[in-house]
Design an enzyme around this catalytic site. Structure first.
Site, short mmCIF file in Angstrom:
data_model
loop_
_atom_site.label_atom_id
_atom_site.label_comp_id
_atom_site.label_asym_id
_atom_site.label_seq_id
_atom_site.Cartn_x
_atom_site.Cartn_y
_atom_site.Cartn_z
N HIS A 1 -9.37 0.99 5.50
CA HIS A 1 -8.05 1.21 6.10
C HIS A 1 -8.21 2.17 7.28
CE1 HIS A 1 -3.94 2.48 6.70
NE2 HIS A 1 -3.57 1.40 6.02
N GLY B 1 3.04 2.51 10.77
CA GLY B 1 3.97 3.61 10.58
C GLY B 1 4.71 4.02 11.84
N SER C 1 4.06 -1.94 10.38
CA SER C 1 5.51 -1.97 10.57
C SER C 1 6.14 -3.32 10.22
CB SER C 1 5.88 -1.54 11.99
OG SER C 1 5.47 -0.21 12.22
N GLY D 1 3.19 -1.02 4.28
CA GLY D 1 3.15 0.41 3.99
C GLY D 1 4.53 0.92 3.65
N GLY D 2 5.22 1.50 4.64
CA GLY D 2 6.53 2.13 4.41
C GLY D 2 7.51 1.26 3.63
N ASN E 1 0.87 -1.18 0.00
CA ASN E 1 0.00 0.00 0.00
C ASN E 1 0.90 1.23 0.00
OD1 ASN E 1 -1.72 2.10 0.56
ND2 ASN E 1 -2.28 1.38 2.62
N TRP E 2 0.95 1.91 -1.14
CA TRP E 2 1.88 3.04 -1.27
C TRP E 2 1.36 4.29 -0.58
CZ3 TRP E 2 3.83 2.94 -7.09
CH2 TRP E 2 4.41 1.69 -7.34
N LYS E 3 0.10 4.28 -0.19
CA LYS E 3 -0.52 5.48 0.42
C LYS E 3 -0.31 6.69 -0.50
CE LYS E 3 -0.01 3.24 4.84
NZ LYS E 3 0.16 3.35 6.29
N GLU F 1 -4.73 -4.83 10.91
CA GLU F 1 -3.72 -3.79 11.03
C GLU F 1 -3.94 -3.01 12.33
OE1 GLU F 1 -1.86 -2.47 7.07
OE2 GLU F 1 -3.73 -1.38 7.27
N GLU G 1 -6.59 4.59 8.28
CA GLU G 1 -6.42 6.02 7.96
C GLU G 1 -7.70 6.58 7.36
OE1 GLU G 1 -2.79 5.56 5.71
OE2 GLU G 1 -1.76 5.02 7.57
P1 13P Z 1 3.43 0.48 7.69
O1 13P Z 1 3.95 -0.79 7.08
O2 13P Z 1 4.14 1.70 7.20
O3 13P Z 1 3.34 0.41 9.18
O4 13P Z 1 1.92 0.66 7.16
C1 13P Z 1 1.05 -0.40 7.26
C2 13P Z 1 -0.19 -0.05 6.51
O5 13P Z 1 -0.95 0.80 6.90
C3 13P Z 1 -0.44 -0.77 5.26
O6 13P Z 1 -1.75 -0.57 4.83
#
Ligand code: 13P
Length: 254
Positions: free
Chosen positions: A100, A178, A217, A238-239, A10-12, A172, A102
């Site tokens: 998600h 993050g 993470s 994510g990251g 997930n590149w956000k 998650e 967020e």
């Molecule tokens: P991180 O891997 O950056 O913690 O993000 C997880 C995430 O929200 C994937 O959707």
């Protein structure tokens, strides 16, 4: 086990055309050697077409798939700024994230809206990836299962348990996203087992085939022990999905 492992990136809100090209070249190169694991890439909307073209020319079709990060509740009409499930399907998406944390926390999406998006996505032929997770406060209050159960029930009530034959669930924990603070393999396994049990109470076969991803993470150095857990079928990254070497080594860990 019949569940095919899946790692989704997930590149956000990150990326540009140059980065997409570099990242996808590396991922597609590596994917040719990773045949047991399915890989999904979820870029921002403007890059879906570019990623799809790169995937098409790689010929890796079923192994590397396109996903979107969000979808509109509406199919068409006067909804400025929205993108429908049909449009995503036509662009080549196979997956779409719904709920998600967020989206829930920053954009006020309710359990009901998330459940509606789950249905809308499936109606267009997409596989929804239903994201569930508790906050740190909820975990410390000992209500993790109640929160996850409520989020899951909303989708089951709206879509029916049979719909989970064509869906993916992602656990998650909000406090692990993050933050560099990942759930321990035992903590994650406990919640994954709870999710599978909840579905199994209604339909054992669907539960045993359901892929449940862990996100929060995940890094190359903690991926293997998370993925070793019985009910963890892959990761939502994510990251680490923005760095080709990290993302590829996570895919290899699985
Ligand atoms: P991180 O891997 O950056 O913690 O993000 C997880 C995430 O929200 C994937 O959707």
């Amino acid at each position: 086990m019949s569940r095919q492992p899946l790692v989704a990136g997930n590149w956000k809100l990150n990326g540009n055309r140059t980065m997409v090209r570099g990242l996808m070249d590396s991922i597609l190169d590596a994917a040719a050697e990773i045949d047991a694991t399915e890989i999904a890439v979820m870029p921002p909307y403007p890059f879906l077409g570019q990623v799809q073209e790169l995937m098409d020319s790689s010929g890796l079709g079923e192994r590397v798939r396109l996903g979107a990060q969000n979808v509109s509740l509406y199919d068409e009409g006067a909804y400025t700024g929205e993108v429908s499930a049909g449009m995503l399907a036509e662009t080549g998406c196979h997956y779409v994230l719904v709920g998600h944390s967020e989206r829930r926390a920053l954009f006020g999406e309710s359990d009901q809206q998330v459940a509606d998006k789950f249905v809308v996505a499936q109606r267009a032929g997409l596989q929804p990836v239903l994201c569930l997770g508790e906050t740190l406060e909820q975990r410390e209050d000992g209500i993790t299962e109640a929160v996850i159960g409520r989020q899951l029930e909303a989708a089951i009530t709206q879509a029916g348990v049979a719909a989970f034959a064509d869906a993916v669930v992602a656990y998650e924990p909000v406090w692990a996203i993050g933050t560099g603070r990942t759930a321990s393999p035992e903590q994650a396994q406990e919640v994954h087992a709870f999710i599978r049990r909840t579905i199994a109470d209604m339909d054992a076969k669907i539960a045993s085939c359901l892929r449940i991803l862990y996100g929060g993470s995940v890094k190359p150095d903690n991926a293997a022990e998370l993925f070793n857990q019985e009910d963890i079928d892959g990761g939502l990254i994510g990251g680490a999905a923005l760095k080709a070497t990290d993302f590829i080594s996570i895919c290899k860990a699985l």
